[in-house]
Enzyme design. Structure first.
Site, PDB file in Angstrom:
ATOM      1  N   ASN A 196       0.989  -0.945   0.408  1.00 14.90           N
ATOM      2  CA  ASN A 196       0.100   0.422   0.459  1.00 14.90           C
ATOM      3  C   ASN A 196       0.636   1.404  -0.364  1.00 14.90           C
ATOM      4  O   ASN A 196       2.000   0.901   0.489  1.00 14.90           O
ATOM      5  CB  ASN A 196      -0.783  -0.245   1.437  1.00 14.90           C
ATOM      6  CG  ASN A 196      -2.082  -1.238   1.364  1.00 14.90           C
ATOM      7  OD1 ASN A 196      -2.872  -1.351   0.658  1.00 14.90           O
ATOM      8  ND2 ASN A 196      -2.163  -1.861   1.997  1.00 14.90           N
ATOM      9  N   LEU A 248       0.754   5.446   1.334  1.00 17.17           N
ATOM     10  CA  LEU A 248       0.209   6.460   1.638  1.00 17.17           C
ATOM     11  C   LEU A 248       0.875   8.133   1.075  1.00 17.17           C
ATOM     12  O   LEU A 248       1.291   8.267   1.325  1.00 17.17           O
ATOM     13  CB  LEU A 248       0.695   6.387   3.151  1.00 17.17           C
ATOM     14  CG  LEU A 248      -0.465   7.444   4.209  1.00 17.17           C
ATOM     15  CD1 LEU A 248      -1.311   7.770   4.250  1.00 17.17           C
ATOM     16  CD2 LEU A 248       0.071   7.549   5.496  1.00 17.17           C
ATOM     17  N   ASP A 263      11.814   2.835   4.371  1.00 13.53           N
ATOM     18  CA  ASP A 263      10.656   3.166   5.885  1.00 13.53           C
ATOM     19  C   ASP A 263      10.570   2.708   7.042  1.00 13.53           C
ATOM     20  O   ASP A 263      10.439   3.185   8.078  1.00 13.53           O
ATOM     21  CB  ASP A 263       9.267   2.113   5.204  1.00 13.53           C
ATOM     22  CG  ASP A 263       9.887   0.401   4.484  1.00 13.53           C
ATOM     23  OD1 ASP A 263      11.013   0.483   4.925  1.00 13.53           O
ATOM     24  OD2 ASP A 263       9.203  -0.051   5.999  1.00 13.53           O
TER      25      ASP A 263
END
Length: 258
Positions: A11, A13, A109
């Site tokens: 995913n 964001l 990340d």
């Protein structure tokens, strides 16, 4: 306004910060082949729903673990926002010590999460990020990144079971009512859910034992909420850890206060 983009393997964001708080957030499935034009159409429509416009964005920061997507995200910022983006690992530095053998291999990340936790939680920390993979990262008392653990996430585990075993179906990801399942689906759900809880609890205990110190455990990521209340090994659930880290890295590298 700042557009912050955090792209994982599953995913992505997109979030907008107006200088004082986050005014909107959107998630989409990560598609490495999506073009800058497609991103712009999708994003502009969502922004209109919040009475925002692409023209209001004057800064962009990007964290991506999907190298083939960075080209299109960079073009989105350049072409439609008229902004040169800050990209972690390229022209944006995390600003924390990275105490690993190969610092360049640490995913952006994981570094963003470390920045997001800095100042809010007292170290040393273990950050549990549940997504495509489950990572348990160790952050020193000074905020430095000291390494961690990477294991398959719940979705990967479910797909592996279905793909490798002919008679095992695809199942919904949910917390089962009991440990011992009385049919195939409930048995698989228990194995996936409680198996990952056991993995998290076991690795946290082993990390603490190896380091011989008390540590605060913070959980984040798209699947983290599923484990809320299922274990006492996690001290804090923080869904905003990543975007807070992106904001910190933007401010660090631009000198801006927004």
């Amino acid at each position: 306004m700042l557009l912050a983009i955090e792209q994982g393997n599953t995913n992505s964001l997109f979030a907008v910060h107006d200088g004082s708080h986050w005014v909107a957030q959107w998630r989409s499935a990560t598609e490495p082949s999506r073009t800058a034009d497609e991103y712009a159409v999708w994003l502009s429509q969502l922004m209109k729903m919040h009475k925002l416009e692409l023209g209001l964005i004057d800064a962009c920061v990007i964290s991506s673990v999907v190298p083939q997507s960075i080209f299109n995200l960079r073009n989105l910022s350049r072409r439609y926002l008229s902004v040169e983006p800050l990209i972690i690992g390229e022209n944006a530095k995390p600003g924390i010590p990275i105490r690993t053998r190969t610092p360049a291999e640490v995913g952006s990340d994981r570094l963003v999460n470390a920045l997001g936790a800095a100042g809010l939680y007292r170290g040393p920390l273990i950050i549990v990020d549940s997504g495509t993979a489950i990572t348990l990262d160790v952050i020193g008392s000074d905020g430095g990144f000291e390494g961690g653990v990477i294991a398959p996430g719940v979705h990967l585990s479910m797909e592996a079971l279905h793909a490798a075993a002919a008679k095992l179906p695809r199942i919904a990801l949910q917390r089962p009512g009991r440990i011992v399942g009385d049919d195939t689906v409930s048995a698989m759900q228990s194995g996936i859910f409680w198996g990952h809880v056991a993995l998290i609890e076991g690795m946290i205990a082993r990390i603490k034992a190896e380091r011989k110190q008390a540590m605060t455990v913070v959980a984040t990521g798209g699947v983290a909420s599923l484990f809320h209340g299922a274990t006492d090994a996690i001290d804090h659930f923080d869904p905003d850890l990543t975007i807070r880290g992106l904001l910190a890295i933007y401010r660090l590298n631009s000198g801006a206060s927004k």
